[in-house]
Design a protein around this motif. Sequence first.
Motif, mmCIF file in Angstrom:
data_model
loop_
_atom_site.group_PDB
_atom_site.id
_atom_site.type_symbol
_atom_site.label_atom_id
_atom_site.label_comp_id
_atom_site.label_asym_id
_atom_site.label_seq_id
_atom_site.Cartn_x
_atom_site.Cartn_y
_atom_site.Cartn_z
ATOM 1 N N PRO A 316 -6.391 -15.806 6.229
ATOM 2 C CA PRO A 316 -6.048 -14.762 7.211
ATOM 3 C C PRO A 316 -5.601 -13.453 6.545
ATOM 4 N N VAL A 317 -5.973 -12.343 7.176
ATOM 5 C CA VAL A 317 -5.527 -11.012 6.756
ATOM 6 C C VAL A 317 -4.580 -10.489 7.831
ATOM 7 N N LEU A 318 -3.430 -9.977 7.412
ATOM 8 C CA LEU A 318 -2.397 -9.564 8.357
ATOM 9 C C LEU A 318 -1.964 -8.118 8.142
ATOM 10 N N LYS A 319 -1.530 -7.511 9.214
ATOM 11 C CA LYS A 319 -0.903 -6.197 9.155
ATOM 12 C C LYS A 319 0.256 -6.188 10.149
ATOM 13 N N ASP A 320 1.409 -5.813 9.668
ATOM 14 C CA ASP A 320 2.623 -5.817 10.509
ATOM 15 C C ASP A 320 2.835 -7.183 11.161
ATOM 16 N N GLY A 321 2.539 -8.231 10.408
ATOM 17 C CA GLY A 321 2.759 -9.592 10.886
ATOM 18 C C GLY A 321 1.712 -10.128 11.830
ATOM 19 N N ARG A 322 0.665 -9.346 12.128
ATOM 20 C CA ARG A 322 -0.377 -9.753 13.072
ATOM 21 C C ARG A 322 -1.688 -9.987 12.330
ATOM 22 N N VAL A 323 -2.377 -11.065 12.669
ATOM 23 C CA VAL A 323 -3.668 -11.352 12.036
ATOM 24 C C VAL A 323 -4.705 -10.362 12.530
ATOM 25 N N ILE A 324 -5.356 -9.658 11.613
ATOM 26 C CA ILE A 324 -6.366 -8.655 11.970
ATOM 27 C C ILE A 324 -7.755 -9.023 11.447
ATOM 28 N N GLY A 325 -7.865 -10.129 10.746
ATOM 29 C CA GLY A 325 -9.171 -10.522 10.227
ATOM 30 C C GLY A 325 -9.053 -11.640 9.223
ATOM 31 N N THR A 326 -10.131 -11.846 8.457
ATOM 32 C CA THR A 326 -10.169 -12.918 7.461
ATOM 33 C C THR A 326 -10.852 -12.437 6.184
ATOM 34 N N VAL A 327 -10.568 -13.150 5.117
ATOM 35 C CA VAL A 327 -11.255 -12.915 3.842
ATOM 36 C C VAL A 327 -12.662 -13.503 3.933
ATOM 37 N N GLU A 354 -4.098 1.850 2.009
ATOM 38 C CA GLU A 354 -3.094 1.186 2.826
ATOM 39 C C GLU A 354 -2.929 -0.271 2.398
ATOM 40 N N GLU A 355 -1.729 -0.813 2.617
ATOM 41 C CA GLU A 355 -1.467 -2.202 2.276
ATOM 42 C C GLU A 355 -1.645 -3.118 3.481
ATOM 43 N N CYS A 356 -1.990 -4.360 3.180
ATOM 44 C CA CYS A 356 -2.053 -5.417 4.192
ATOM 45 C C CYS A 356 -1.529 -6.687 3.544
ATOM 46 N N GLY A 362 -0.118 -20.556 2.409
ATOM 47 C CA GLY A 362 1.086 -20.526 3.222
ATOM 48 C C GLY A 362 2.025 -19.371 2.936
ATOM 49 N N ARG A 363 1.739 -18.575 1.934
ATOM 50 C CA ARG A 363 2.574 -17.413 1.603
ATOM 51 C C ARG A 363 1.766 -16.129 1.775
ATOM 52 N N VAL A 364 2.393 -15.108 2.360
ATOM 53 C CA VAL A 364 1.717 -13.825 2.551
ATOM 54 C C VAL A 364 1.842 -13.001 1.273
ATOM 55 N N ARG A 365 0.681 -12.645 0.703
ATOM 56 C CA ARG A 365 0.635 -11.835 -0.520
ATOM 57 C C ARG A 365 0.141 -10.436 -0.169
ATOM 58 N N ARG A 366 0.691 -9.449 -0.866
ATOM 59 C CA ARG A 366 0.340 -8.050 -0.613
ATOM 60 C C ARG A 366 -0.999 -7.696 -1.239
ATOM 61 N N ALA A 367 -1.752 -6.847 -0.516
ATOM 62 C CA ALA A 367 -3.036 -6.341 -1.011
ATOM 63 C C ALA A 367 -3.173 -4.887 -0.595
#
Length: 381
Positions: A316-327, A354-356, A362-367
Amino acid sequence: MEESALKRTPLYRVYREYEGVKFVDFGGWELPVQFGAGIIAEHLAVRRNAGLFDVSHMGEILVEGLGSGTYLNELLTNGIHCLEVGQVMYSPMCLPDGGTVDDLIVYRLAEERYLVVVNASNTEKDYLWMAEGAPCAPAPDTSGVRRPTIRNVSEEYAQLAFQGPKAEAYLQQLTDTDLSGIKFFRFRDGVTVAGKRALVSRTGYTGEDGFELYLAPGDAPAVWNAIMERFSAQGVLPCGLGARDTLRFEAKLPLYGNELSDSISPLEAGLSYFVDFEKERFCGREALAALKERGAPRELRGVEMVDKAVARHGYPVLKDGRVIGTVTSGAKSPMLDAFLALVLVERGALKLGEECGIEVNGRVRRARVIKTPFYKHTKGS
C-alpha cells in the motif's frame, strides 16, 4: 534430462550446466533467474558491456492473409496501419472497458503477414482473444473485413536477446550483415548469425541498445554457444530473469501483471503515446476516449525510498495516513544504488518532490516522488 512438469526452452540443456545457475517457475516455465555471477553483475554487464538472455518462452502468433493489417488495427490501440514491412511496433491490446489484455510487439513481415510477439503467460489467452474471443473484432460479414488466418507458432521459434552498448560490435563479428543498417524498431529477416539463419530486430526490454534473434529452436543452442565462447572473455555474461526485471524497471518499461493488467489501462500506465485516437475504431476506444476526456483516475509515479527498504508489488501507498494506491514494482537499482519503486496512485495525489508512505512488512516507510524513467540510456554511456 530429468522429467519436469514445467516447460523448458531449447536452451535448457545448454545453460543447466552453467555453474551457479538458479531456476524459478515463471508462468509454468523453468527459467534461469540468475547465473553464477549474480543479478547485480548481470545487470551491470548489460549497462556497461553486453549480456545474453534466453527469452524463448515468449509467445509468437502469426496473423496473415487478406485483411490481416486491418484486422490487427481493429484489435490494437496503436496505429498498425502505419507499420511498414521491416518495421516493428509496440502496442497494448485492450478490453472493451479499456483494461489491458496484453502489451505486445508487432513485426510486419510482408504486405499481409504479421508476427505478434506476446508475453509468455498470456500466449494462449492472447491467441484465443485474437482468433475468436475479441468482441470488438470485425466479423467477416461486416465492414467488408475478412478474418485473417491466425496461428500460434510459438513452438517454431526460439528467441535470444543480446543487449548492451557493445552488443552491436560483438554481434557484428558473427555475421556479414551490416547491423548498423538495422535501426531502432526495425528488423531484417534471413540474417546469418554464427552460421544460422535468424530474424534480427532492434527493440530491447532493458533500456539499452541491442538485438533480438528469432531462430529455429534447433539452431538456438549453437548461436548461444557461439556468442558466449567468443565474447565471455570480454565480459559478456549470460543473464537471467532477475536482471531482466531490474533492467526494465530502471528504464520504466512496463511488466504485464504489474504496470498493466485487465484492470489497469494504458492511459493509467503512462502509455497514452501508444493509443491512437485518430483511428475511428479499435477495441476499447470508447472507454479510453471517455477516460482521457475526464482524466484517468490513477497515474503511475516513481519514488525513491527515504527509509531504505524494498517496496514490493502490491504494497500500500499512503498519504496523510490514507491509502492512495499500491506499488506496481520495486527494487534496489544497481546503477543508482537506491531503493526505488513505481506506484499506481490517485491522479494528482503526489507531486514531484513530495513525500508519501509505503507500508513494508507492517511498517510505514517514507518515500519521495522523483522523475522517471529512473535510468535513461545515452549514447556513449
